[in-house]
Design an enzyme around this catalytic site. Structure first.
Site, PDB file in Angstrom:
ATOM      1  N   CYS A  66     -20.543  -0.231  -1.265  1.00 30.85           N
ATOM      2  CA  CYS A  66     -20.647  -1.019  -2.501  1.00 30.85           C
ATOM      3  C   CYS A  66     -21.962  -0.882  -3.256  1.00 30.85           C
ATOM      4  CB  CYS A  66     -20.396  -2.478  -2.191  1.00 30.85           C
ATOM      5  SG  CYS A  66     -18.793  -2.743  -1.414  1.00 30.85           S
ATOM      6  N   LEU A 117     -17.142 -10.831  -1.288  1.00 34.87           N
ATOM      7  CA  LEU A 117     -17.214 -10.902   0.174  1.00 34.87           C
ATOM      8  C   LEU A 117     -18.112  -9.821   0.765  1.00 34.87           C
ATOM      9  CD1 LEU A 117     -15.390  -8.491   1.629  1.00 34.87           C
ATOM     10  CD2 LEU A 117     -13.511  -9.947   0.953  1.00 34.87           C
ATOM     11  N   PHE A 120     -31.854 -11.059   1.824  1.00 34.28           N
ATOM     12  CA  PHE A 120     -31.959  -9.731   1.194  1.00 34.28           C
ATOM     13  C   PHE A 120     -33.401  -9.310   0.937  1.00 34.28           C
ATOM     14  CE2 PHE A 120     -27.867  -7.743   0.506  1.00 34.28           C
ATOM     15  CZ  PHE A 120     -27.094  -8.691   1.158  1.00 34.28           C
ATOM     16  N   LYS A 165     -24.265  -1.396   8.636  1.00 38.09           N
ATOM     17  CA  LYS A 165     -24.916  -2.662   9.006  1.00 38.09           C
ATOM     18  C   LYS A 165     -24.174  -3.197  10.226  1.00 38.09           C
ATOM     19  CE  LYS A 165     -22.214  -5.884   6.240  1.00 38.09           C
ATOM     20  NZ  LYS A 165     -22.220  -6.965   5.277  1.00 38.09           N
ATOM     21  N   ASP A 222       0.864  -1.182   0.000  1.00 36.54           N
ATOM     22  CA  ASP A 222       0.000   0.000   0.000  1.00 36.54           C
ATOM     23  C   ASP A 222       0.899   1.230   0.000  1.00 36.54           C
ATOM     24  OD1 ASP A 222      -3.243   0.289   1.016  1.00 36.54           O
ATOM     25  OD2 ASP A 222      -1.989   2.086   0.951  1.00 36.54           O
ATOM     26  N   GLY A 251     -36.794  -2.299   5.654  1.00 37.52           N
ATOM     27  CA  GLY A 251     -36.368  -1.372   6.701  1.00 37.52           C
ATOM     28  C   GLY A 251     -35.768  -0.128   6.089  1.00 37.52           C
TER      29      GLY A 251
HETATM   30  C1  UGA Z   1     -22.151  -6.228  -0.608  1.00 35.51           C
HETATM   31  C2  UGA Z   1     -22.490  -7.582  -1.237  1.00 35.51           C
HETATM   32  O1  UGA Z   1     -23.432  -8.267  -0.427  1.00 35.51           O
HETATM   33  C3  UGA Z   1     -21.235  -8.432  -1.385  1.00 35.51           C
HETATM   34  O2  UGA Z   1     -21.543  -9.648  -2.037  1.00 35.51           O
HETATM   35  C4  UGA Z   1     -20.215  -7.647  -2.202  1.00 35.51           C
HETATM   36  O3  UGA Z   1     -19.001  -8.366  -2.346  1.00 35.51           O
HETATM   37  C5  UGA Z   1     -19.925  -6.332  -1.507  1.00 35.51           C
HETATM   38  O4  UGA Z   1     -21.149  -5.583  -1.381  1.00 35.51           O
HETATM   39  C6  UGA Z   1     -18.942  -5.577  -2.353  1.00 35.51           C
HETATM   40  O5  UGA Z   1     -19.276  -5.222  -3.485  1.00 35.51           O
HETATM   41  O6  UGA Z   1     -17.787  -5.425  -1.933  1.00 35.51           O
HETATM   42  P1  UGA Z   1     -21.665  -5.395   1.894  1.00 35.51           P
HETATM   43  O7  UGA Z   1     -21.561  -4.030   1.322  1.00 35.51           O
HETATM   44  O8  UGA Z   1     -20.643  -5.875   2.856  1.00 35.51           O
HETATM   45  O9  UGA Z   1     -21.666  -6.482   0.704  1.00 35.51           O
HETATM   46  O10 UGA Z   1     -23.051  -5.451   2.630  1.00 35.51           O
HETATM   47  P2  UGA Z   1     -24.402  -6.293   2.504  1.00 35.51           P
HETATM   48  O11 UGA Z   1     -24.397  -7.400   3.463  1.00 35.51           O
HETATM   49  O12 UGA Z   1     -24.668  -6.617   1.084  1.00 35.51           O
HETATM   50  O13 UGA Z   1     -25.452  -5.196   2.993  1.00 35.51           O
HETATM   51  C7  UGA Z   1     -25.610  -3.996   2.264  1.00 35.51           C
HETATM   52  C8  UGA Z   1     -26.694  -3.147   2.868  1.00 35.51           C
HETATM   53  O14 UGA Z   1     -27.971  -3.710   2.611  1.00 35.51           O
HETATM   54  C9  UGA Z   1     -26.618  -2.943   4.381  1.00 35.51           C
HETATM   55  O15 UGA Z   1     -26.815  -1.573   4.653  1.00 35.51           O
HETATM   56  C10 UGA Z   1     -27.750  -3.783   4.919  1.00 35.51           C
HETATM   57  O16 UGA Z   1     -28.283  -3.280   6.119  1.00 35.51           O
HETATM   58  C11 UGA Z   1     -28.757  -3.681   3.783  1.00 35.51           C
HETATM   59  N1  UGA Z   1     -29.711  -4.813   3.720  1.00 35.51           N
HETATM   60  C12 UGA Z   1     -29.274  -6.076   3.502  1.00 35.51           C
HETATM   61  C13 UGA Z   1     -31.062  -4.560   3.853  1.00 35.51           C
HETATM   62  O17 UGA Z   1     -31.478  -3.388   4.030  1.00 35.51           O
HETATM   63  N2  UGA Z   1     -31.947  -5.584   3.794  1.00 35.51           N
HETATM   64  C14 UGA Z   1     -31.535  -6.863   3.568  1.00 35.51           C
HETATM   65  O18 UGA Z   1     -32.383  -7.762   3.508  1.00 35.51           O
HETATM   66  C15 UGA Z   1     -30.167  -7.109   3.432  1.00 35.51           C
END
Ligand code: UGA
Length: 439
Positions: free
Chosen positions: A264, A154, A253, A327, A30, A257
């Site tokens: 991402c 991930l 998913f 989250k 880095d 809410g």
């Molecule tokens: C997301 C994707 O899930 C990963 O597969 C991907 O690799 C990653 O982006 C990336 O591109 O690097 P992440 O950003 O860690 O992962 O978070 P998520 O678990 O996808 O949650 C994203 C948001 O959606 C959070 O704010 C969560 O609270 C919200 N969410 C998730 C909901 O509002 N409702 C749901 O049912 C699920």
């Protein structure tokens, strides 16, 4: 194999530690010397369950070390993973590719022997082919320095698990040699039966953005339906459970809410739309604009619901916000819906006190105007409204009767539809949710 991992943000730090954990010799690189020094000391620059343990283990075994030198990386490794960020461009929808371009331009002139550069960052389709040409042009090794694309799926909070036991590995390749190298890198992961899909460069790039666009669409779908549930007196959580039993749909998913945030989903759907526009097929992704708007609309809806609970105005009101991370199980506050709501409510005149088990440090840097406290109960002292905006486990363990005794007015908005609202009501709380019935 000898591997360099360039970029030690979320993706890079986890990838470097995990690659060392499965037996490779890894050099993490880095430009940020401070970050490199911290990592070399075994400290992850962010909170991620399980990361520090494997980092310390990998450093101890001698399989992992860190450097700020791309020249050293070129001399050391046979495979170079590029894991730098591709954030949204300020004032535009597209992705900022300056970091990834700087890495390629900085590394390629030192590539003097057979090697494979492997892009992991999320990029607009077409970037990989352009970077492959750039590597071939700048590398003294010429065509012997190949490029492949290996998108990362991930999730923050599960990053180590997702890297060591991914649900699939996708590789965009242009040669048999690249395939052999990638299979060797992931040999121990493939032994677990992990599906391994080879494709061309543009398909690999698109798999990643399409996956995130689908996830975002799923969340906005259920949030749109939750508005109808609200209007009709139905319960979106039970509805989602019932939908989820259909294996073609699935329950994940579909939690309604406050919607999605983080580094991402939002930026990726915007960059996807911007790239589709450039390719002349912007109309095809028009629906993603709606997905984005439904999502940002959730934040406005939460503010409105909180204002109603506060008696129609925030002036002179104390508002407690439970959760600042985008989250649970992360300290990441990028595009955090919780923090966004907290900031808006403060701008509308309330005194806002925020609690988060892990993200307070980052939240304070992002929003220094809000008050931060160390304990959830402290945030709620003399509150007129309590907002549950990030569903950390500890908030589910709150005793509503105890909390009722510290607030000024027992009013709760559950922005994540996970609290047992029936119990809160029984303890004297006025409760609201975003689409969920009172259970
Ligand atoms: C997301 C994707 O899930 C990963 O597969 C991907 O690799 C990653 O982006 C990336 O591109 O690097 P992440 O950003 O860690 O992962 O978070 P998520 O678990 O996808 O949650 C994203 C948001 O959606 C959070 O704010 C969560 O609270 C919200 N969410 C998730 C909901 O509002 N409702 C749901 O049912 C699920």
């Amino acid at each position: 194999m000898r591997i360099s991992v360039i970029g030690t943000g979320y993706l890079g730090a986890v990838h470097a530690a995990c690659m060392a954990d499965i037996g490779h010799e890894v050099l993490g690189v880095d430009t940020d010397a401070q970050k490199i020094a911290a990592l070399q000391d075994g400290h992850a620059p962010f909170f991620e369950p399980g990361l520090e343990e494997i980092l310390v283990r990998a450093l101890g075994s001698g399989k992992l070390r860190f450097s700020t030198s791309l020249q050293e990386a070129a001399g050391f490794a046979d495979a170079h993973f590029i894991c730098v960020g591709t954030p949204q461009l300020p004032g535009a929808a597209g992705a900022d590719l300056s970091h990834i371009e700087a890495v390629v331009d900085g590394l390629a002139p030192y590539l003097t022997r057979d090697c494979l550069v492997i892009g992991k960052s999320t990029v607009p389709v077409g970037t990989a082919a352009r970077l492959a040409a750039r590597v071939a042009e700048l590398a003294p090794a010429g065509a012997a320095a190949g490029l492949a694309w290996n998108p990362e799926f991930l999730r923050e909070g599960f990053a180590v698990e997702d890297t060591l036991r991914p649900d699939r590995i996708v590789v965009g390749i242009t040669s048999q040699t690249a395939d052999v190298t990638l299979r060797a890198i992931y040999a121990s992961v493939l032994e677990l039966g992990t599906p391994y899909l080879t494709t061309d460069l543009p398909t690999a790039e698109l798999v990643k953005v399409a996956a995130n666009a689908f996830l975002a669409t799923k969340i906005s779908f259920i949030n749109a339906v939750s508005n109808v549930c609200d209007a009709a007196g139905a319960d979106v959580m039970t509805l989602a459970d019932a939908l989820g039993h259909d294996t073609r749909i699935g329950r994940r998913f579909l939690s309604a809410g406050l919607g999605f945030g983080g580094g991402c989903l939002s930026k990726d759907i915007r960059a996807f739309m911007a790239r589709a526009d450039e390719l002349g097929v912007g109309d095809s992704l028009q629906f993603l604009r709606e997905v984005d708007q439904i999502n940002t609309g959730r934040r406005a809806l939460a503010v409105e619901a909180a204002r109603d609970l506060a008696g129609g105005s925030f002036a002179g009101r104390n508002v407690a916000v439970l959760g600042a991370a985008f989250k649970p199980d992360t300290d990441d506050v990028r595009d955090s819906p919780a923090l966004d709501v907290a900031r808006t409510i403060r701008a509308q005149g309330a005194v806002v006190r925020v609690h988060d088990p892990r993200a307070t440090y980052n939240a304070r840097r992002a929003c220094p105007d809000l008050d931060y406290v160390e304990e959830a109960v402290k945030a709620c002292e003399a509150a007129d409204v309590v907002l549950h905006l990030t569903e950390w486990r500890e908030y589910r363990e709150i005793d509503p009767a105890e909390l009722a005794s510290v607030v000024r007015t027992p009013c709760l908005l559950d922005g994540r539809n996970v609290l047992p609202l029936g119990e809160w009501q029984a303890a004297g709380w006025t409760v609201r949710s975003l689409g969920g019935a009172i259970r």
